[in-house]
Scaffold this active site. Structure first.
Site, PDB file in Angstrom:
ATOM      1  N   GLU A   1       0.814  -1.219   0.000  1.00 22.76           N
ATOM      2  CA  GLU A   1       0.000   0.000   0.000  1.00 22.76           C
ATOM      3  C   GLU A   1       0.855   1.280   0.000  1.00 22.76           C
ATOM      4  O   GLU A   1       0.385   2.331   0.420  1.00 22.76           O
ATOM      5  CB  GLU A   1      -0.944   0.007   1.204  1.00 22.76           C
ATOM      6  CG  GLU A   1      -2.019  -1.058   1.140  1.00 22.76           C
ATOM      7  CD  GLU A   1      -3.072  -0.831   2.210  1.00 22.76           C
ATOM      8  OE1 GLU A   1      -4.153  -0.339   1.867  1.00 22.76           O
ATOM      9  OE2 GLU A   1      -2.790  -1.122   3.390  1.00 22.76           O
TER      10      GLU A   1
ATOM     11  N   HIS B   1      -0.434   5.318   7.770  1.00 21.28           N
ATOM     12  CA  HIS B   1      -1.627   4.550   7.391  1.00 21.28           C
ATOM     13  C   HIS B   1      -1.818   3.485   8.461  1.00 21.28           C
ATOM     14  O   HIS B   1      -0.895   2.747   8.781  1.00 21.28           O
ATOM     15  CB  HIS B   1      -1.456   3.901   6.022  1.00 21.28           C
ATOM     16  CG  HIS B   1      -2.498   2.843   5.781  1.00 21.28           C
ATOM     17  ND1 HIS B   1      -3.847   3.111   5.851  1.00 21.28           N
ATOM     18  CD2 HIS B   1      -2.400   1.515   5.521  1.00 21.28           C
ATOM     19  CE1 HIS B   1      -4.529   1.989   5.645  1.00 21.28           C
ATOM     20  NE2 HIS B   1      -3.672   1.006   5.445  1.00 21.28           N
TER      21      HIS B   1
ATOM     22  N   HIS C   1     -11.625  -0.303   6.649  1.00 20.58           N
ATOM     23  CA  HIS C   1     -10.196  -0.592   6.509  1.00 20.58           C
ATOM     24  C   HIS C   1      -9.365   0.139   7.575  1.00 20.58           C
ATOM     25  O   HIS C   1      -8.669  -0.511   8.352  1.00 20.58           O
ATOM     26  CB  HIS C   1      -9.782  -0.185   5.085  1.00 20.58           C
ATOM     27  CG  HIS C   1      -8.341  -0.376   4.753  1.00 20.58           C
ATOM     28  ND1 HIS C   1      -7.835  -0.174   3.490  1.00 20.58           N
ATOM     29  CD2 HIS C   1      -7.277  -0.724   5.506  1.00 20.58           C
ATOM     30  CE1 HIS C   1      -6.526  -0.407   3.501  1.00 20.58           C
ATOM     31  NE2 HIS C   1      -6.175  -0.738   4.708  1.00 20.58           N
TER      32      HIS C   1
HETATM   33 ZN   LIG Z   1      -4.153  -0.967   5.153  1.00 24.01          ZN
END
Ligand SMILES: [Zn+2]
Length: 237
Positions: free
Chosen positions: A73, A92, A162
């Site tokens: 990611e 993140h 998420h």
């Molecule tokens: Zn993630």
């Protein structure tokens, strides 16, 4: 190099505070070239040392991979650095208490001073609006660009089902915001439970949110967090 030390510490701090589990990540823009950033190879954040840190261009190509596996990611980081020149650190995470706010119509509110930045707005990224049938991971430049667009000029964005992305002009602010976003979400749920459906919750107003910005740099906490994280890293080497 102290930026690498800071980044290794940031990984461990976020793991310690339950903001990232085995899978979240944190990056920092290069202090030598604004078109580059640093991010650990794909290992659990709690284990990161300076040797695990890799360099990327803003298209998220590794500069010198030497067989090391990149985080899938990573496009989250590169695409945000492209659109936000003032941002020098990106987190993140899959911070558990924020997930309910990404999947309901209940918005995060600025409920206490340590997370006043919430009052600047925390939009939600709906990946389904961009691509259907994904595993929710932001694994392509296209999805990274869409997420950066949703984030806009805000300090954080939720990612439905998420996690979240949190940014700052330096690591202390991005890390501090990530920790206090998790705490704030938990406290908001508690306030909602105490208040009940018809109860009143008093949030910070806009002037209080604006007044908090200059002082809310998490500097004092960062020095403590960093020292503890580095001591722990050295003792286990
Ligand atoms: Zn993630």
């Amino acid at each position: 190099m102290s930026l690498f030390e800071d980044l290794a510490a940031a990984n461990r701090i976020l793991a310690e505070y339950g903001v990232i589990d085995g899978y979240g990540h944190v990056s920092v823009r290069s202090d030598r070239d604004a078109q580059r950033y640093f991010l650990s190879r794909a290992i659990a954040p709690e284990l990161v040392t300076e040797e695990d840190i890799m360099e990327y261009d803003l298209d998220s190509n590794p500069i010198d991979p030497r067989g090391r596996e990149s985080v899938r990611e990573r496009f989250i980081h590169g695409e945000i650095y492209k659109t936000r020149p003032e941002v020098n650190a990106v987190v993140h995470n899959h911070s558990p208490s924020i997930i309910p706010f990404g999947i309901t119509s209940v918005s995060l509110r600025p409920i206490f001073h340590m997370a006043a930045f919430v009052g600047e707005g925390v939009p939600t990224f709906e990946i389904r609006d961009v691509e259907r049938g994904t595993d929710l991971l932001v694994k392509t430049p296209y999805l990274g660009q869409a997420l950066a667009k949703t984030l806009g000029g805000k300090p954080a964005a939720l990612m439905r089902g998420h996690g979240a992305v949190v940014v700052g002009e330096n690591l202390p602010r991005a890390v501090g915001r990530s920790i206090y976003l998790e705490i704030s979400a938990r406290m908001q749920m508690q306030a909602m439970m105490i208040a009940g459906p018809a109860g009143k919750i008093t949030c910070l107003d806009d002037s209080e949110v604006q007044a908090s910005f200059p002082t809310q740099d998490y500097g004092r906490a960062w020095n403590m967090w960093r020292a503890n994280a580095l001591a722990q890293m050295r003792s286990k080497k």
